[in-house]
Design an enzyme around this catalytic site. Structure first.
Site, short mmCIF file in Angstrom:
data_model
loop_
_atom_site.label_atom_id
_atom_site.label_comp_id
_atom_site.label_asym_id
_atom_site.label_seq_id
_atom_site.Cartn_x
_atom_site.Cartn_y
_atom_site.Cartn_z
N HIS A 138 0.85 -1.20 0.00
CA HIS A 138 0.00 0.00 0.00
C HIS A 138 0.89 1.25 0.00
O HIS A 138 0.54 2.27 -0.61
CB HIS A 138 -0.91 0.02 1.23
CG HIS A 138 -2.16 -0.81 1.06
ND1 HIS A 138 -2.99 -0.69 -0.03
CD2 HIS A 138 -2.72 -1.77 1.86
CE1 HIS A 138 -4.01 -1.52 0.10
NE2 HIS A 138 -3.86 -2.20 1.22
N TYR A 156 -8.58 5.11 -3.20
CA TYR A 156 -9.06 3.95 -2.44
C TYR A 156 -10.60 3.88 -2.47
O TYR A 156 -11.28 4.00 -1.45
CB TYR A 156 -8.55 4.03 -1.00
CG TYR A 156 -8.49 2.69 -0.31
CD1 TYR A 156 -7.64 1.69 -0.74
CD2 TYR A 156 -9.28 2.44 0.80
CE1 TYR A 156 -7.59 0.47 -0.11
CE2 TYR A 156 -9.23 1.22 1.45
CZ TYR A 156 -8.38 0.24 0.99
OH TYR A 156 -8.33 -0.97 1.63
#
Lengths: 378, 116
Positions: A176, A187
């Site tokens: 991430h 996201y």
């Protein structure tokens, strides 16, 4: 000033010495080191020396891991309990976070020539024992955070073990960070599901490399060992067969689709980022198995280059298919075995690279609806 | 007199809807609780946690981390003394004062799942 052994040493500002340490010739580096050592002695700033040394090590591509203990609280990063080069502590969560972040660093460094998360030698910071009964792990933009599962429940009722137990979770969280510094996929909706998928892909590659597994030997499970024996679950997700990782009265059934026909239009979980990631996960699995050998060597390289050079924050599944297909051609040649494998991998999940059909009619309708009601491009 | 007592008791009642979603697993969990269906000690404890959190007070939340990967999202609705409020929080924005309430509700949701 009487301690000054060389007139030049006394007038070099610290940032310049730092620059020389990073970029200078061996002789220049030695002089700069001497300056920093003496300057540190004069000013009593041992911390300065340590910090500059750390920066040099980072610039030269050395790992610098730090593991903190939150002691079941929520303050980050917590108390430092293990630094780079320290011996194991005997605390399983601390040592797993240390080893797992090292294995992840090594995959990115040795296979993809990447210098840590930000490609600039960023320290790898992990906090374990985060809160009580915290059955989760996350990346907060600067570091990894791991809970101990539901250890606050009676043993016979526990569902989760500690989240450092699965090395692919550690690789997932660090990735991430890599995504944040590269494509920075938003996201939410399809970009968010791609963000999740890239984390699963490289998390799985970390595990496969540590186990020395080829694509056909790997289990392609994400979070294997996270669930206790009280539930019927192999892991949290299956890249090989999305939707089959668990089926249990307490947990329900793994909801991941493995084909665009089963795409889940939902608003929860940021538009199903942990659900629809099953589709690109399956595409990667298809490509890796068709190519054979170690998955990080070809499929991983194609996906990594795509993440770094081709995608942006709003990229959707179709963009990922198009880009991985293009990158496979760039790396291995048009109509090469590798490019054909990428084409087949995506086609099998209902996305044709280069077709710009965004998952067929359902995909087109979904995009129109999202643009009308959600304001996003996915 | 009886009517006044009942009104006071009614004012003490509360209803909660709680959902936790997101997280690394993506597995959500939820629970609905009504004070009239709880044991007296349990209802008192929950009421104490609600008051401690300052749920109905004007609180500002730090929403800079709303899209932090893999964090939990919490949706809490409480009806109490004629007031109703819904808060949507995440691990990046939860004030420390809310943690005990959220931990209690998570444990209750787990136990409830186990029963069913």
């Amino acid at each position: 000033m009487k301690n000054c052994v060389h007139p030049i040493n006394c007038i070099i500002p610290p940032h310049m010495a730092e620059r020389i340490l990073e970029k200078g010739s061996p002789v220049q580096k030695k002089k700069a080191e001497e300056y920093i050592r003496i300057a540190g002695q004069i000013r009593g700033q041992r911390q300065m020396l340590a910090e500059l040394t750390r920066k040099v090590r980072a610039a030269e591509g050395e790992r610098n891991r730090k593991v903190y203990d939150a002691r079941n609280g929520s303050s980050l990063p917590g108390n430092l309990v293990r630094s780079e080069g320290d011996a194991p502590t005997g605390d399983a969560a601390v040592d797993e976070a240390y080893d797992g972040s090292g294995a992840t660093y090594d995959l990115y460094s040795e296979i993809f020539s990447r210098n840590s998360i930000d490609n600039k030698g960023m320290d790898l910071l992990s906090t374990v024992h985060f809160m009580e009964g915290y059955d989760n792990a996350f990346w907060n933009g600067e570091q990894m955070v791991y809970g101990d599962g539901d250890e606050d429940m009676p043993e016979q009722e526990r569902i989760y073990n500690r989240f450092t137990k699965a090395i692919d979770i550690i690789g997932h969280e660090l990735t991430h960070g890599v995504t944040q510094h590269e494509a920075n996929l938003v996201y939410r909706n399809q970009p968010g599901a791609l963000n999740e998928s890239f984390s699963d892909v490289f998390g799985s590659l970390v595990k496969q490399r540590v186990k020395n597994h080829t694509a056909d030997q790997a289990d392609w499970l994400i979070g294997e060992g996270i669930f206790t024996s009280n539930v019927n679950a192999d892991g949290i997700r299956s890249m090989k067969a999305p939707g089959t990782a668990y089926d249990d009265p307490l947990l329900g059934r793994d909801p991941q689709p493995g084909h665009m026909n089963d795409y889940n239009d939902t608003t929860s979980d940021n538009g199903g980022v942990h659900i629809n990631s099953g589709i690109p996960n399956k595409a990667f699995y298809n490509v890796a198995v068709e190519l054979g050998g170690y998955a990080w060597e070809k499929a991983g390289r194609i996906w990594y280059k795509t993440l770094c050079d081709e995608l942006d924050g709003s990229s959707d599944f179709q963009a990922a298919a198009n880009s991985t297909h293009k990158v496979a051609g760039d790396l291995y040649g048009n109509n090469s075995t590798e490019q054909r494998a990428v084409y087949n991998g995506w086609k099998t999940v209902g996305i044709i690279p280069g077709s710009d059909n965004h998952g067929g009619c359902r995909g087109s309708i979904r995009r129109i609806l999202h643009s009308l009601f959600d304001g996003s491009n996915s | 007199m009886a009517a006044i007592l009942k009104e006071q008791m009614d004012q003490e009642q509360f209803h909660i809807y709680f959902e936790r979603s997101g997280g690394f697993t993506g597995i959500s969990t939820s629970i609905e609780m009504d004070s009239r269906e709880l044991a007296p000690g349990e209802a008192e404890e929950l009421k104490r946690l609600i008051v401690h959190s300052g749920f109905f007070e004007a609180i500002t939340f730090d929403n800079r981390f709303v899209h932090m990967p893999d964090q939990f999202y919490y949706n809490i609705t409480i009806e109490h003394m004629g007031k109703k409020r819904t808060l949507e929080l995440n691990d990046g924005s939860v004030p420390d004062l809310f943690r005990p309430l959220i931990n209690y509700l998570v444990r209750a949701a787990r136990a409830s799942k186990k029963k069913h």
